[in-house]
Design a protein around this motif. Sequence first.
Motif, PDB file in Angstrom:
ATOM      1  N   TYR A  64      -7.354  -5.538  -8.636  1.00 27.66           N
ATOM      2  CA  TYR A  64      -6.570  -6.539  -7.354  1.00 27.66           C
ATOM      3  C   TYR A  64      -6.818  -8.220  -8.330  1.00 27.66           C
ATOM      4  O   TYR A  64      -7.999  -8.377  -7.973  1.00 27.66           O
ATOM      5  CB  TYR A  64      -7.490  -5.757  -6.317  1.00 27.66           C
ATOM      6  N   MET A  67      -2.795  -4.667  -8.221  1.00 24.09           N
ATOM      7  CA  MET A  67      -1.828  -5.614  -6.773  1.00 24.09           C
ATOM      8  C   MET A  67      -2.371  -7.358  -6.499  1.00 24.09           C
ATOM      9  O   MET A  67      -3.338  -7.592  -6.924  1.00 24.09           O
ATOM     10  CB  MET A  67      -3.450  -5.019  -5.635  1.00 24.09           C
ATOM     11  N   ILE A 124      -1.090  -0.210 -12.197  1.00 23.31           N
ATOM     12  CA  ILE A 124      -0.724  -0.897 -10.874  1.00 23.31           C
ATOM     13  C   ILE A 124      -1.749  -1.754 -10.635  1.00 23.31           C
ATOM     14  O   ILE A 124      -2.917  -1.466 -10.265  1.00 23.31           O
ATOM     15  CB  ILE A 124      -0.546   0.513  -9.617  1.00 23.31           C
ATOM     16  N   HIS A 184       0.793  -1.450   0.311  1.00 19.80           N
ATOM     17  CA  HIS A 184       0.166   0.308   0.160  1.00 19.80           C
ATOM     18  C   HIS A 184       1.034   1.455   0.176  1.00 19.80           C
ATOM     19  O   HIS A 184       0.752   2.458  -0.851  1.00 19.80           O
ATOM     20  CB  HIS A 184      -0.720  -0.262   1.004  1.00 19.80           C
ATOM     21  N   CYS A 207       1.928   1.989  -3.610  1.00 17.30           N
ATOM     22  CA  CYS A 207       1.949   2.139  -4.178  1.00 17.30           C
ATOM     23  C   CYS A 207       1.130   3.403  -3.776  1.00 17.30           C
ATOM     24  O   CYS A 207       0.500   4.164  -5.196  1.00 17.30           O
ATOM     25  CB  CYS A 207       0.352   1.161  -4.665  1.00 17.30           C
ATOM     26  N   ALA A 258      -4.708   1.743  -7.307  1.00 18.01           N
ATOM     27  CA  ALA A 258      -4.205   0.783  -7.904  1.00 18.01           C
ATOM     28  C   ALA A 258      -5.451   0.454  -9.095  1.00 18.01           C
ATOM     29  O   ALA A 258      -6.782   1.098  -8.602  1.00 18.01           O
ATOM     30  CB  ALA A 258      -4.402  -0.692  -7.118  1.00 18.01           C
ATOM     31  N   ARG A 284       2.011   6.446  -6.709  1.00 13.17           N
ATOM     32  CA  ARG A 284       0.887   7.963  -7.379  1.00 13.17           C
ATOM     33  C   ARG A 284       1.373   9.096  -7.343  1.00 13.17           C
ATOM     34  O   ARG A 284       0.333   9.871  -7.607  1.00 13.17           O
ATOM     35  CB  ARG A 284      -0.361   6.990  -6.490  1.00 13.17           C
ATOM     36  N   SER A 317      -6.494  -0.579  -1.626  1.00 13.16           N
ATOM     37  CA  SER A 317      -5.862  -0.894  -2.440  1.00 13.16           C
ATOM     38  C   SER A 317      -6.176   0.485  -3.831  1.00 13.16           C
ATOM     39  O   SER A 317      -5.690   1.027  -4.659  1.00 13.16           O
ATOM     40  CB  SER A 317      -5.125  -2.119  -3.455  1.00 13.16           C
TER      41      SER A 317
END
Length: 222
Positions: free
Chosen positions: A98, A77, A75, A61, A64, A95, A68, A90
């Motif tokens: 996921y 995850m 991205i 996290h 990420c 993100a 950003r 996320s």
Amino acid sequence: MASLFVVEDDAPLREELMRLLELQGHTACTSTAFDRIADEVRAANPDCVILDLKLPGDGGHAVCRDLRRSSDVPIIMLTSSDSEFDEVMSMNLGADDYVTKPYNPAVLLARIQSVLRRSARSEPVSRLSHKGVVLDVSKGLVEHGGRSVELTRNELRILHLLMENKGAIVARQELMVELWQSDAFIDDNTLTVNINRLRKSLASIGVPDDFLVTRRGQGYLV
């Protein structure tokens, strides 16, 4: 093909994922310098980042969030956690997708292709044309020979994806990800039903049967 950066602290999983990506023609790079991984990613300037959530130190996290602040690189995850909180966190941190471990390799590849395609779109195209068939995305209509028909949401998404990739096969898994964001718990026949409905809609305005082609074991193309 794309350049992807893999951030995964489990060495066997990392090597397996990199082999999978390279077999698909992608360029895969990685780093185990987890204390400065965001800087490593920025220096590599990849087309997409595959980021494990449970990393040593501050975790995925934090990485990420750091990325950003200065980059809009896609991205995805990866995590062994099925916690809704982790997923929501996320996505809120920026993100693009996921994926829960253990993942289906075909689904992960489809999701990678999906985020790469979305990131490549500079501006949404409202009208697509191919072989005399015109898709008006904003109105949800398909036109041919002066006739038109309104499409359902799923018919529109399927035809939109196929026409964006005209001349190329789009895998069934990729279509399922586009429609439902996953192929988990989706009966394979559900996609076939939606494809058949789209064929009927196209036939109703005189589109030739061979416009939408099935490639057994591969997918569909127009």
